[in-house]
Write a protein that holds these residues in place. Structure first.
Motif, PDB file in Angstrom:
ATOM      1  N   SER A  75      29.108  32.020  51.117  1.00 43.41           N
ATOM      2  CA  SER A  75      30.215  32.767  50.503  1.00 43.41           C
ATOM      3  C   SER A  75      31.086  33.359  51.590  1.00 43.41           C
ATOM      4  CB  SER A  75      29.675  33.921  49.660  1.00 43.41           C
ATOM      5  OG  SER A  75      28.696  33.483  48.784  1.00 43.41           O
ATOM      6  N   SER A  76      32.371  33.358  51.343  1.00 36.52           N
ATOM      7  CA  SER A  76      33.278  34.037  52.268  1.00 36.52           C
ATOM      8  C   SER A  76      34.174  35.011  51.518  1.00 36.52           C
ATOM      9  CB  SER A  76      34.139  33.023  53.012  1.00 36.52           C
ATOM     10  OG  SER A  76      34.857  32.240  52.086  1.00 36.52           O
ATOM     11  N   LYS A  77      34.102  34.942  50.169  1.00 40.45           N
ATOM     12  CA  LYS A  77      34.927  35.826  49.345  1.00 40.45           C
ATOM     13  C   LYS A  77      34.051  36.581  48.341  1.00 40.45           C
ATOM     14  CE  LYS A  77      39.009  32.810  49.387  1.00 40.45           C
ATOM     15  NZ  LYS A  77      39.851  31.925  48.555  1.00 40.45           N
ATOM     16  N   VAL A  78      34.498  37.772  47.980  1.00 39.50           N
ATOM     17  CA  VAL A  78      33.813  38.557  46.954  1.00 39.50           C
ATOM     18  C   VAL A  78      34.856  39.109  45.988  1.00 39.50           C
ATOM     19  CG1 VAL A  78      32.177  40.427  46.502  1.00 39.50           C
ATOM     20  CG2 VAL A  78      32.151  39.308  48.716  1.00 39.50           C
ATOM     21  N   GLY A  79      34.584  38.962  44.702  1.00 39.24           N
ATOM     22  CA  GLY A  79      35.488  39.510  43.684  1.00 39.24           C
ATOM     23  C   GLY A  79      34.716  40.389  42.724  1.00 39.24           C
TER      24      GLY A  79
END
Lengths: 105, 177
Positions: free
Chosen positions: A47-51
């Motif tokens: 993962s490189s993004k978090v929402g």
């Protein structure tokens, strides 16, 4: 008269207790809940993004918000989901929040 | 008899008060961020923060920060709510000491009730991020659009709390690099 008072007391208590702001969690405390837990995981790597997305309840009378996985993924531009966690918070049944955290790319 | 009753109440209320105080405490950062172990480092996420607004336009801005420890830059995603339709070009972070400006990338634009919801993303170096989150009296965020520059400010007392808290998380991240 005494019976009416008793009835009102029981009815009122039941109403108040059943109307507490409860939140979805694997474990919950009546006074305070602050629990993080898993929702799901996929076979996608890294993962490189978090929402995040969130819904709120006040006194168990009002509940609003969009705590969907879709809303959380969209908020960070995630198209490949790696895993999803949830975070539940509740204070004295007065105020409760439910957060969804989506990790991915 | 009265003393016993009072003592009983104190014993009942004290733990509740303690739990509430600990959970609502300003410097308790554990529920303000999340971390996830990845193949290429630790991925940190600072939960959405708010407080910046423009009273004249009735607009407000929320943001969250994602940072992977092996990278030099952090991703700052923000939501801006305003009645007017705009195209945002870049964003600036200002305090008494530092000015940081960065170009933005659109994630999506939606309407929410009577307002437009602009969701954008920007990259900021981790060092600059540390510089911005410093308790000062004049922190502001400026959105640069074709029509005008929109200045969003925050109450100094709110900013001092927010900056101290975020600084603590950033220090924790630096310690784990």
């Amino acid at each position: 008269m005494k019976k009416v008072k008793m009835f009102l007391l029981v009815a009122g208590s039941t109403f108040l207790i059943s109307s507490c702001a409860m939140v979805k969690a694997p474990l919950s405390g009546y006074v305070y809940t602050g629990v993080k837990a898993p929702v799901t995981a996929t076979s996608n790597s890294n993962s490189s993004k978090v929402g995040t997305s969130q819904a709120t309840s006040v006194l168990g009378w009002f509940a609003f918000g969009d705590a969907s996985i879709d809303a959380a993924a969209k908020s960070a531009g995630i198209s490949k989901i790696h895993h999803v966690d949830e975070q539940s918070t509740s204070v004295l049944g007065i105020f409760a929040t439910y957060k969804v955290l989506v990790y991915g790319e | 008899m009265v003393n016993n009753q009072s003592y009983k109440w104190v014993r009942l209320i004290a733990p509740i008060y303690l739990i509430l105080t600990l959970s609502v405490s300003g410097q308790n950062i554990s529920n303000k961020y999340s971390s996830s172990y990845q193949n290429n480092g630790m991925l940190y996420f600072i939960f959405p923060q708010n407080g910046f607004n423009n009273n004249k336009l009735g607009s407000k801005l929320d943001y969250d920060i994602t940072y992977l420890t092996t990278k030099d830059t952090a991703t700052l995603n923000f939501s801006y709510f305003e009645k007017s339709n705009r195209k945002i070009d870049s964003i600036g972070f200002f305090n008494d000491v530092n000015n940081i400006t960065s170009r933005v990338k659109k994630i999506y634009i939606e309407t929410k009730k009577q307002k437009w919801h602009y969701r954008y993303s920007t990259q900021i170096s981790f060092i600059d991020l540390n510089k911005f989150f410093t308790p000062t009296d004049n922190a502001k965020i400026i959105l640069y659009t074709k029509e005008e520059n929109i200045t969003l400010s925050i109450k100094p007392s709110n900013w001092n709390k927010l900056a101290s808290l975020t600084k603590k998380i950033l220090t924790l991240i630096s310690s784990n690099k």
